[in-house]
Design a protein around this motif. Structure first.
Motif, short mmCIF file in Angstrom:
data_model
loop_
_atom_site.label_atom_id
_atom_site.label_comp_id
_atom_site.label_asym_id
_atom_site.label_seq_id
_atom_site.Cartn_x
_atom_site.Cartn_y
_atom_site.Cartn_z
N ARG A 85 0.81 -1.22 0.00
CA ARG A 85 0.00 0.00 0.00
C ARG A 85 0.85 1.27 0.00
N ALA A 86 2.13 1.13 -0.30
CA ALA A 86 3.04 2.27 -0.25
C ALA A 86 2.60 3.39 -1.20
N ALA A 87 2.86 4.61 -0.79
CA ALA A 87 2.43 5.78 -1.56
C ALA A 87 3.09 5.86 -2.92
N ASP A 88 4.29 5.28 -3.06
CA ASP A 88 5.00 5.37 -4.33
C ASP A 88 4.76 4.16 -5.24
N ARG A 89 3.79 3.34 -4.91
CA ARG A 89 3.52 2.17 -5.75
C ARG A 89 3.05 2.60 -7.12
N ILE A 90 3.55 1.92 -8.15
CA ILE A 90 3.15 2.18 -9.53
C ILE A 90 1.84 1.44 -9.81
N LEU A 91 0.81 2.16 -10.19
CA LEU A 91 -0.53 1.57 -10.35
C LEU A 91 -1.05 1.61 -11.78
N HIS A 92 -0.34 2.32 -12.67
CA HIS A 92 -0.82 2.48 -14.04
C HIS A 92 0.35 2.44 -15.01
N PRO A 93 0.12 2.09 -16.27
CA PRO A 93 1.20 2.16 -17.27
C PRO A 93 1.69 3.60 -17.42
N LEU A 94 2.99 3.73 -17.66
CA LEU A 94 3.62 5.04 -17.77
C LEU A 94 4.49 5.11 -19.02
N ARG A 95 4.56 6.30 -19.62
CA ARG A 95 5.47 6.54 -20.75
C ARG A 95 6.43 7.65 -20.38
N ARG A 96 7.68 7.48 -20.75
CA ARG A 96 8.71 8.48 -20.42
C ARG A 96 8.43 9.80 -21.14
N THR A 97 8.62 10.92 -20.40
CA THR A 97 8.47 12.25 -20.99
C THR A 97 9.76 13.07 -20.90
N GLY A 98 10.65 12.70 -19.97
CA GLY A 98 11.90 13.43 -19.81
C GLY A 98 13.08 12.60 -20.25
N PRO A 99 14.28 13.06 -19.98
CA PRO A 99 15.49 12.30 -20.34
C PRO A 99 15.53 10.96 -19.59
N LYS A 100 16.19 9.98 -20.17
CA LYS A 100 16.34 8.69 -19.48
C LYS A 100 17.07 8.91 -18.16
N GLY A 101 16.50 8.31 -17.13
CA GLY A 101 17.07 8.47 -15.80
C GLY A 101 16.41 9.56 -15.00
N SER A 102 15.62 10.40 -15.64
CA SER A 102 14.99 11.53 -14.93
C SER A 102 13.80 11.10 -14.08
N GLY A 103 13.21 9.93 -14.40
CA GLY A 103 12.02 9.51 -13.68
C GLY A 103 10.78 10.32 -14.05
N GLN A 104 10.79 10.98 -15.18
CA GLN A 104 9.65 11.80 -15.62
C GLN A 104 8.78 10.98 -16.58
N PHE A 105 7.54 10.77 -16.17
CA PHE A 105 6.62 9.92 -16.93
C PHE A 105 5.23 10.54 -16.96
N GLU A 106 4.44 10.06 -17.93
CA GLU A 106 3.02 10.40 -17.99
C GLU A 106 2.22 9.12 -17.98
N ARG A 107 1.04 9.18 -17.41
CA ARG A 107 0.16 8.02 -17.39
C ARG A 107 -0.43 7.78 -18.77
N ILE A 108 -0.44 6.51 -19.19
CA ILE A 108 -1.08 6.12 -20.44
C ILE A 108 -1.99 4.93 -20.17
N SER A 109 -2.78 4.56 -21.14
CA SER A 109 -3.68 3.41 -20.99
C SER A 109 -2.93 2.12 -21.30
N TRP A 110 -3.52 1.01 -20.88
CA TRP A 110 -2.94 -0.29 -21.23
C TRP A 110 -2.93 -0.49 -22.74
N ASP A 111 -3.96 -0.03 -23.44
CA ASP A 111 -3.99 -0.18 -24.89
C ASP A 111 -2.82 0.57 -25.53
N GLU A 112 -2.57 1.79 -25.06
CA GLU A 112 -1.44 2.55 -25.60
C GLU A 112 -0.12 1.86 -25.31
#
Length: 664
Positions: A58-85
């Motif tokens: 139940r940790a607050a930082d748990r990943i719950l949805h698919p994500l796509r990178r938006t920033g440089p690799k290693g930056s940890g910057q992502f946006e939520r996307i759908s499973w279909d995407e």
């Protein structure tokens, strides 16, 4: 899921104990977890790490949805996307890479984040999918392969004695293993033996919490354990207590091995190992005159240049003393060799042979890869030569997918991150590598967010890529039935229905179990002693300038699992490096001073802890910390060389020379 339920499950983590647990569920929510009091090995207890498992889900930082990178690799910057995407992008890129570069440009990189036969590495989750695609094979050789290879050369299998039989031993050697941190359930059986008069010896370069509780601690120079084994056997020969009947009936190569033993008198062994000659002789006398003797040697002992030879020679000890004939005698490394579930890797689905990539060679092999697909692993925190791995994972032409629970350093470098279920949310089949039980994990709760299991992920990917091979779409229960249908006698009467009802079943081995009392699973049916000149391989660090670094297991992290847990991170405190007073004085270092621990591969930062827990020439800093949470952004793997041990391409985490320099 209304009302109060007691759901039986099993711990999936990389620990020999593979505990049976009971989850209390109220109105669909898991509210309590405890060790199963009815399971003979778990005996109602979990470890300090897994006691916080429900909190972890139940940790607050748990990943719950698919994500796509938006920033440089290693930056940890992502946006939520759908499973279909996510599925569309992954399927398109996988097909494109396979068409342009061949399937072998894809590396499915999985680790020991789960030891499940459905969802994890033991059943090679996803292998059918990757075979249809023609991807490279992945060799999970990071943990135990050197030692397993050595044991197979001696005994024909890495499987050894039943750890429960330690209760019957009269001499117990805890050799290169910190039982109270890395598999504490064995300690109950050791306590039973001590109550009956057993003497417990911890052989370890570090005075661990286990060594504190042993009757005797012997501080050995790292990587010299095989030399000590030969020295102990030298005393056995001098006493004339070798088991001539067992040697004649169940071993081969004894005459040559006997001559090899004679080359290692106590005085020479003392020079090699750093152990006083009188201590070597005293332990040799105990070994010569105590039956049965049980040896516990786990994975830390074989992470150096001579790791395979070390286990090969240690396994020879009970061949000389005849301890293999006695319940409570022999060597316990891993019980995996006694597990015969029917893992079907379906290599028939490959259109042509493909290469195999070793996970310990990620830093060098990644240059030839166009897609890295990571699941159950956090290589940027756990694999050798992490600086070169980070450099390779920063490539824009490397398409990286990471299936994860949390935003690890590895996930920060992904193009797509997929949310994975945790153990209380999916079904799985388990077998401990420190006992002889099969366990079933029934899901206790529904997955949060959009998390999916590994098996479901590969079913979805196969469908999205238009694959038609029927076995790619087998359900979890169908896969479990296939695993249990191997026909091996050890599984007689072990059915999926029974496992789901009872939670655990002991495989069909006698109790007590003396696996090699009447022979070995080798072509000749005999134990094979190491040949001349092959019984001791010195560590690469032998004679090198500097300090040998040991990276033992942390008491609060399990590899890198729980590395983000706030409470366990608080307990871990700042990274420390244990330094003997003589080495600290020679470098002008003081207690609590922050230093660079460095060599040609890289560096990490730690605070000096001057301690007699390590001998002069040895320093120690626990593994498991995430680089992003470490000062300077690196953990000890930054200084670990990407080299192979003598067998099985094993890793060499404990065979690295470093220097310590105070920060300006």
């Amino acid at each position: 899921m209304s009302g109060n339920l007691q759901v039986l499950g099993a711990c999936p983590l990389d620990c020999p104990d593979t505990c049976s647990w009971v989850v209390t569920v109220e109105d669909g929510q898991a509210v309590k977890m405890r060790g199963n009091p009815d399971q003979p090995y778990t005996r109602g207890a979990l470890c300090v790490k897994v006691n916080r498992y429900l909190e972890h889900t139940r940790a607050a930082d748990r990943i719950l949805h698919p994500l796509r990178r938006t920033g440089p690799k290693g930056s940890g910057q992502f946006e939520r996307i759908s499973w279909d995407e996510a599925l569309d992008e992954i399927a398109t890129r996988l097909r494109q890479i396979a068409d342009e570069h061949g399937g072998e440009a894809i590396w499915p990189y999985f680790g020991t984040g789960s030891l499940g036969y459905l969802q994890g590495c033991e059943g090679v989750a996803g292998r059918r999918f990757w075979n249809v695609l023609g991807a490279s094979k992945h060799w999970l050789n990071i943990c135990s392969s050197a030692g397993s290879s050595g044991l197979v050369r001696t005994n024909g299998t890495a499987g050894g004695m039943d750890p429960e039989n330690f209760a019957q031993a009269k001499l117990i050697l805890l050799w290169g293993t910190n039982t109270l941190t890395t598999g504490h359930h064995l300690w109950k059986f050791i306590q039973d033996a001590r109550a009956d008069g057993a003497h417990v010896v911890a052989i370890d370069p570090i005075r661990t919490r286990t060594a504190d509780q042993a009757d005797e601690h012997i501080a050995i120079r790292p990587g010299t354990d095989a030399a000590l084994a030969l020295g102990l056997l030298n005393v056995v020969l001098a006493e004339g207590t070798q088991d001539e009947d067992y040697l004649a009936r169940h071993t081969e190569g004894w005459s040559d091995f006997q001559q090899e033993i004679l080359k290692y008198p106590v005085e020479r062994v003392a020079e090699i190992t750093g152990i006083p000659a009188e201590t070597v002789h005293s332990l040799g006398m105990r070994l010569a005159h105590t039956r049965p003797t049980a040896i516990r040697a786990t994975m830390g002992i074989q992470r150096h240049a001579g790791g395979g030879t070390t286990l090969r020679t240690i396994a020879a000890i009970p061949g000389v003393t005849g301890d293999w004939r006695h319940p409570g005698g022999g060597v316990a490394y891993s019980t995996s060799g006694h597990v015969h579930v029917g893992v079907d890797r379906r290599d028939d689905l490959l259109a042509k042979p493909v290469r195999t990539l070793a996970m310990t060679r990620l830093a060098s092999e990644l240059a030839s890869v166009k897609c890295l697909f990571v699941y159950g692993a956090n290589p940027l925190a756990s694999t050798s030569d992490s600086n070169r791995i980070r450099e390779q994972m920063g490539r824009e032409d490397l398409f990286t997918v990471v299936v994860e629970h949390f935003p690890t350093d590895t996930a920060d470098h992904a193009d797509i991150v997929l949310p994975a279920t945790m153990q209380t949310e999916h079904m799985d089949l388990h077998a401990g590598y420190g006992h002889l039980y099969l366990l079933w994990n029934e899901p206790a709760t529904a997955p949060p967010g959009e998390c999916v299991s590994t098996t479901e992920l590969f079913r979805r990917l196969a469908e999205r890529m238009g694959m038609t091979e029927p076995s790619l779409f087998d359900s979890d229960l169908e896969l479990a039935e296939q695993l249990l249908a191997s026909g091996h006698p050890s599984l007689e009467g072990v059915t999926l229905d029974r496992l789901r009802k009872e939670g655990w079943v002991r495989m069909n081995y006698p109790q007590p179990f003396a696996p090699f009392a009447d022979g070995f699973p080798t072509p000749s049916g005999q134990l094979r002693f190491p040949p001349e000149g092959k019984a001791y391989t010195p560590p690469s660090s032998a004679g090198a300038e500097g300090l040998t670094l040991i990276t033992p297991a942390s008491h609060v992290f399990l590899n890198t699992v729980f590395g983000n847990n706030p409470e366990l991170r608080r307990r871990a405190k700042n990274p420390v490096v244990l330094v003997n007073a003589a080495d600290a004085a020679a470098r002008g270092l003081s207690d609590g001073q922050r230093v660079r621990v460095h060599n040609a591969n890289g560096e990490f930062l730690a605070d000096v802890e001057i301690s007699d827990r390590v001998a002069a020439g040895v320093v120690a800093s626990p593994k498991g910390r995430w680089p992003k949470f470490a000062p300077g952004g690196a953990n000890p793997n930054a200084v670990v060389d990407e080299r192979d041990a003598d067998m099985g391409k094993g890793a060499v985490y404990h065979d690295n020379v470093v220097e310590l320099t105070a920060l300006a």
